[in-house]
Design a protein around this motif. Structure first.
Motif, PDB file in Angstrom:
ATOM      1  N   GLN B  17     -26.261  -4.292  10.993  1.00 48.29           N
ATOM      2  CA  GLN B  17     -25.927  -3.551   9.774  1.00 48.29           C
ATOM      3  C   GLN B  17     -24.745  -4.190   9.060  1.00 48.29           C
ATOM      4  O   GLN B  17     -24.052  -5.047   9.608  1.00 48.29           O
ATOM      5  N   MET B  18     -24.522  -3.739   7.846  1.00 44.70           N
ATOM      6  CA  MET B  18     -23.391  -4.221   7.065  1.00 44.70           C
ATOM      7  C   MET B  18     -22.208  -3.269   7.261  1.00 44.70           C
ATOM      8  O   MET B  18     -22.405  -2.049   7.422  1.00 44.70           O
ATOM      9  N   VAL B  19     -21.008  -3.825   7.230  1.00 41.49           N
ATOM     10  CA  VAL B  19     -19.816  -2.979   7.298  1.00 41.49           C
ATOM     11  C   VAL B  19     -18.794  -3.512   6.300  1.00 41.49           C
ATOM     12  O   VAL B  19     -18.701  -4.721   6.069  1.00 41.49           O
ATOM     13  N   THR B  20     -18.075  -2.597   5.692  1.00 35.49           N
ATOM     14  CA  THR B  20     -16.984  -2.961   4.783  1.00 35.49           C
ATOM     15  C   THR B  20     -15.706  -2.322   5.285  1.00 35.49           C
ATOM     16  O   THR B  20     -15.642  -1.098   5.461  1.00 35.49           O
ATOM     17  N   GLN B  64     -21.172 -14.922   7.379  1.00 36.37           N
ATOM     18  CA  GLN B  64     -21.516 -13.508   7.198  1.00 36.37           C
ATOM     19  C   GLN B  64     -20.342 -12.697   6.661  1.00 36.37           C
ATOM     20  O   GLN B  64     -20.493 -11.524   6.332  1.00 36.37           O
ATOM     21  N   SER B  66     -17.229 -11.907   3.938  1.00 31.09           N
ATOM     22  CA  SER B  66     -16.805 -12.113   2.552  1.00 31.09           C
ATOM     23  C   SER B  66     -15.640 -11.176   2.250  1.00 31.09           C
ATOM     24  O   SER B  66     -15.495 -10.122   2.887  1.00 31.09           O
ATOM     25  N   LYS B  78     -16.077  -7.693   4.140  1.00 34.25           N
ATOM     26  CA  LYS B  78     -17.449  -7.272   4.362  1.00 34.25           C
ATOM     27  C   LYS B  78     -18.086  -8.200   5.379  1.00 34.25           C
ATOM     28  O   LYS B  78     -17.916  -9.428   5.312  1.00 34.25           O
ATOM     29  N   ILE B  79     -18.800  -7.607   6.317  1.00 35.06           N
ATOM     30  CA  ILE B  79     -19.531  -8.388   7.308  1.00 35.06           C
ATOM     31  C   ILE B  79     -20.999  -7.993   7.202  1.00 35.06           C
ATOM     32  O   ILE B  79     -21.361  -6.827   7.354  1.00 35.06           O
ATOM     33  N   GLN B  80     -21.827  -8.972   6.891  1.00 34.85           N
ATOM     34  CA  GLN B  80     -23.260  -8.696   6.719  1.00 34.85           C
ATOM     35  C   GLN B  80     -24.084  -9.905   7.100  1.00 34.85           C
ATOM     36  O   GLN B  80     -24.019 -10.932   6.408  1.00 34.85           O
ATOM     37  N   PRO B  81     -24.912  -9.828   8.167  1.00 30.98           N
ATOM     38  CA  PRO B  81     -25.010  -8.706   9.089  1.00 30.98           C
ATOM     39  C   PRO B  81     -23.970  -8.799  10.198  1.00 30.98           C
ATOM     40  O   PRO B  81     -23.432  -9.882  10.474  1.00 30.98           O
ATOM     41  N   THR B  82     -23.690  -7.685  10.849  1.00 34.71           N
ATOM     42  CA  THR B  82     -22.734  -7.686  11.953  1.00 34.71           C
ATOM     43  C   THR B  82     -23.397  -8.188  13.232  1.00 34.71           C
ATOM     44  O   THR B  82     -24.614  -8.071  13.411  1.00 34.71           O
ATOM     45  N   ASP B  86     -18.445  -9.476  16.684  1.00 40.89           N
ATOM     46  CA  ASP B  86     -17.551  -9.045  15.613  1.00 40.89           C
ATOM     47  C   ASP B  86     -16.715  -7.837  16.035  1.00 40.89           C
ATOM     48  O   ASP B  86     -15.801  -7.430  15.303  1.00 40.89           O
TER      49      ASP B  86
END
Lengths: 113, 115
Positions: B17-20, B64, B66, B78-82, B86
């Motif tokens: 999943q993505m996380v911010t 991944q 940014s 932002k990490i996408q995808p985790t 991480d």
């Protein structure tokens, strides 16, 4: 390979005693050191910085630097329970720029009353 | 004194999943940083950011990852995808300048757990 080594990993001193913490860099290009203090669950806060050979004193805190051996030490006299925290040493080789710091793992200081 | 706020303090997310991660830096600061600390290890530099651009990044700053600070709001990572690796505590910092006279102010960190 870890470039900033701190010792000891943990230290217990009695209230009113002297705490001495050590930090050495293995990067010969390092020319600036910082000491940070981090209370549990809180943000690291800068205590002191040093780039010249010799010592620097601020209140109960004294920092020494030996540039030839790339060794710095932090001494806390009349230690108080509120000094109990994780002490982090950081260094860089950019003429004092704080753009990119290399940290050690820290020394956990406990001051017992 | 000046404070850097990090929101949330702990985030749990499923792998892929993505996380911010959000950081509210000191108000008049211009330089922003992220550091990563894996459990039991030292804090390690990830990236610094100024005037809308990445100035320098480490090898830990994977493709991944940014960062941005849109319109002076939060400075975000932002990490996408985790990925599982991480999982760490991510510290945000800010400063008014780059030289030794400009203290780096850190937040208390966001603990990211990737399951």
């Amino acid at each position: 390979q870890q470039k900033v080594q701190q010792s000891p990993e943990s230290l217990i001193v009695p209230e009113g005693g002297m705490a001495s913490l050590n930090c050495t860099s293995s990067d010969r290009n390092v020319d600036y050191f910082w000491w940070y203090r981090q209370h549990s669950g809180k943000s690291p806060k800068m205590l002191m910085s040093i780039f010249s050979n010799g010592e620097k004193e601020e209140g109960r805190f004294t920092v020494h630097l030996n540039k030839a051996s790339l060794h710095t030490s932090l001494h806390i006299r009349d230690s108080q329970p509120s000094d109990s925290a994780l002490y982090l040493c950081a260094a860089n080789n950019s003429g004092g720029s704080n753009a990119k710091l290399t940290f050690g793992k820290g020394t956990k200081l406990s001051v017992k009353s | 004194g000046p404070k850097v706020l990090q929101i949330p303090s702990h985030q749990i997310i499923d792998m892929g999943q993505m996380v911010t991660l959000n950081c509210d830096p000191v108000s008049n600061h211009l330089y922003f940083y992220w550091y990563k600390q894996i459990l039991g290890q030292q804090m390690e530099f990830l990236v610094n950011f100024y005037n809308g651009k990445v100035m320098e990044k480490s090898k830990l700053f994977k493709d991944q990852f940014s960062v941005e600070r849109p319109d002076g709001s939060y400075f975000t990572l932002k990490i996408q995808p985790t990925a599982l690796e991480d999982s760490a505590v991510y510290f945000c910092a800010s400063s008014s300048g780059l030289n030794s006279q400009n203290t780096l102010y850190f937040g208390a960190g966001t603990r990211l757990s990737v399951l």
